[in-house]
Write an enzyme that holds these catalytic residues in place. Structure first.
Site, PDB file in Angstrom:
ATOM      1  N   ASP A  68      -8.900  -1.521   3.596  1.00 52.36           N
ATOM      2  CA  ASP A  68      -8.170  -2.252   2.560  1.00 52.36           C
ATOM      3  C   ASP A  68      -8.916  -2.107   1.241  1.00 52.36           C
ATOM      4  O   ASP A  68     -10.067  -2.540   1.121  1.00 52.36           O
ATOM      5  CB  ASP A  68      -8.062  -3.731   2.957  1.00 52.36           C
ATOM      6  CG  ASP A  68      -7.049  -4.494   2.122  1.00 52.36           C
ATOM      7  OD1 ASP A  68      -6.372  -3.868   1.285  1.00 52.36           O
ATOM      8  OD2 ASP A  68      -6.944  -5.720   2.302  1.00 52.36           O
ATOM      9  N   ASP A  94      -2.490   0.623  -0.773  1.00 52.03           N
ATOM     10  CA  ASP A  94      -3.909   0.285  -0.757  1.00 52.03           C
ATOM     11  C   ASP A  94      -4.477  -0.134   0.598  1.00 52.03           C
ATOM     12  O   ASP A  94      -5.601  -0.610   0.670  1.00 52.03           O
ATOM     13  CB  ASP A  94      -4.197  -0.816  -1.772  1.00 52.03           C
ATOM     14  CG  ASP A  94      -3.443  -2.110  -1.484  1.00 52.03           C
ATOM     15  OD1 ASP A  94      -2.524  -2.097  -0.657  1.00 52.03           O
ATOM     16  OD2 ASP A  94      -3.784  -3.142  -2.108  1.00 52.03           O
ATOM     17  N   GLU A  95      -3.733   0.060   1.685  1.00 52.78           N
ATOM     18  CA  GLU A  95      -4.299  -0.282   2.984  1.00 52.78           C
ATOM     19  C   GLU A  95      -3.670   0.558   4.088  1.00 52.78           C
ATOM     20  O   GLU A  95      -2.546   1.027   3.976  1.00 52.78           O
ATOM     21  CB  GLU A  95      -4.142  -1.772   3.299  1.00 52.78           C
ATOM     22  CG  GLU A  95      -2.718  -2.244   3.376  1.00 52.78           C
ATOM     23  CD  GLU A  95      -2.607  -3.703   3.811  1.00 52.78           C
ATOM     24  OE1 GLU A  95      -3.346  -4.123   4.728  1.00 52.78           O
ATOM     25  OE2 GLU A  95      -1.764  -4.418   3.243  1.00 52.78           O
TER      26      GLU A  95
END
Length: 302
Positions: free
Chosen positions: A19, A114-115
């Site tokens: 993350d 983003d993860e």
């Protein structure tokens, strides 16, 4: 107490959740050094009806969070610097990160820009530790993108995602299989995947506030109250999550797969800036310690 972990040892998976830290805001601070160390808010116009997309950790100290109105964020932190989103810059950084992840396994499941989850079970078959892979991934991301990421390592997606949030920002946290139940027990039920505010309220009326409370509830009661979702609650309260990591697309070639040496070792001229920094493995409250290079599970290193 009896061991409630029912997933067979032979099928034990090694899952990593990566993350990125305050991703949009971090990209802005990277690309605009004058913003570093300052409360940065990426989102709409505070003079209008804009909302906060994300914000830097400096802004979060003022209580600002995603989905908050920009006007409210301005009132909480008048000195905050508002930046309009640059989606193409974020997509470019995201592609860099995802490409790094796919060096280690084709089993990468992006959840957003983003993860992502990674299943590194096959990559650890020759003795490489999942925590070593997570550590190197974070190092590569920092070196190649100038951004930091947090990572969680565990035996399923539920716990890996919880772990990645445990030492944010720029942290690494490991929940080995034998510690999963201890880790989960005191958590509020709202921390669990699939348990939203309305469900939290309903569970509260049943006297269920923590994961331990949920674990002690009868399966029949949960199914009667929540249908099929009740069985999901019954399982995750016991640390059971069989959801596979599902890649968004199949790789056409495995030629770029990462091959680890028999004994993992970083070259001497690439010292790991993350080793010992924000890293820990979960122990029960009466036996906590941080650091530690290895994470043991009934003789198998994690």
């Amino acid at each position: 107490m009896p061991n409630l972990l029912t997933e067979p040892i032979a099928e034990l998976r090694k899952i990593i959740h990566v993350d990125m830290d305050a991703f949009f805001a971090a990209v802005e601070q990277r690309d605009h050094p004058e913003l570093q160390g300052k409360p940065v808010i990426v989102g709409g116009d505070p003079a209008g009806r804009g909302v906060v997309a994300t914000c830097s950790y400096e802004a979060r100290r003022f209580g600002i969070h995603s989905a908050m109105t920009a006007a409210r964020a301005r009132s909480l932190c008048p000195q905050a610097i508002f930046v309009r989103p640059r989606m193409e810059a974020y997509r470019k950084a995201s592609r860099q990160v995802m490409n790094i992840l796919r060096r280690y396994t084709p089993l990468v499941e992006p959840l957003s820009l983003d993860e992502a989850f990674l299943d590194v079970t096959a990559a650890t078959a020759d003795g490489v530790l999942a925590v070593q892979i997570a550590r190197e991934i974070r190092w590569c991301i920092q070196q190649e993108t100038g951004l930091t990421a947090s990572a969680g390592v565990s035996y399923n997606k539920l716990l890996a995602k919880l772990a990645s949030d445990w030492r944010k920002p720029n942290g690494l946290f490991v929940i080995p299989p034998e510690k999963g139940l201890d880790f989960l027990s005191p958590l509020p039920v709202g921390k669990l995947h699939g348990v939203g505010p309305a469900t939290v309220k309903k569970l509260s009326t049943l006297g269920i506030h923590t994961v331990l409370d949920l674990r002690n509830a009868a399966r029949e009661t949960l199914i009667a109250q929540f249908g099929k979702t009740g069985f999901w609650f019954y399982e995750i309260a016991r640390g059971i999550d069989k959801r596979p990591v599902q890649p968004s697309r199949q790789r056409k070639s495995v030629g770029a797969e990462r091959t680890f040496p028999q004994k993992y070792k970083r070259p001497a001229d690439h010292a790991d800036p993350f080793a010992g920094n924000g890293e820990s493995s979960f122990r029960p409250p009466d036996n906590r310690r941080t650091g530690g290079a290895h994470y043991q599970h009934q003789g198998a290193l994690f």
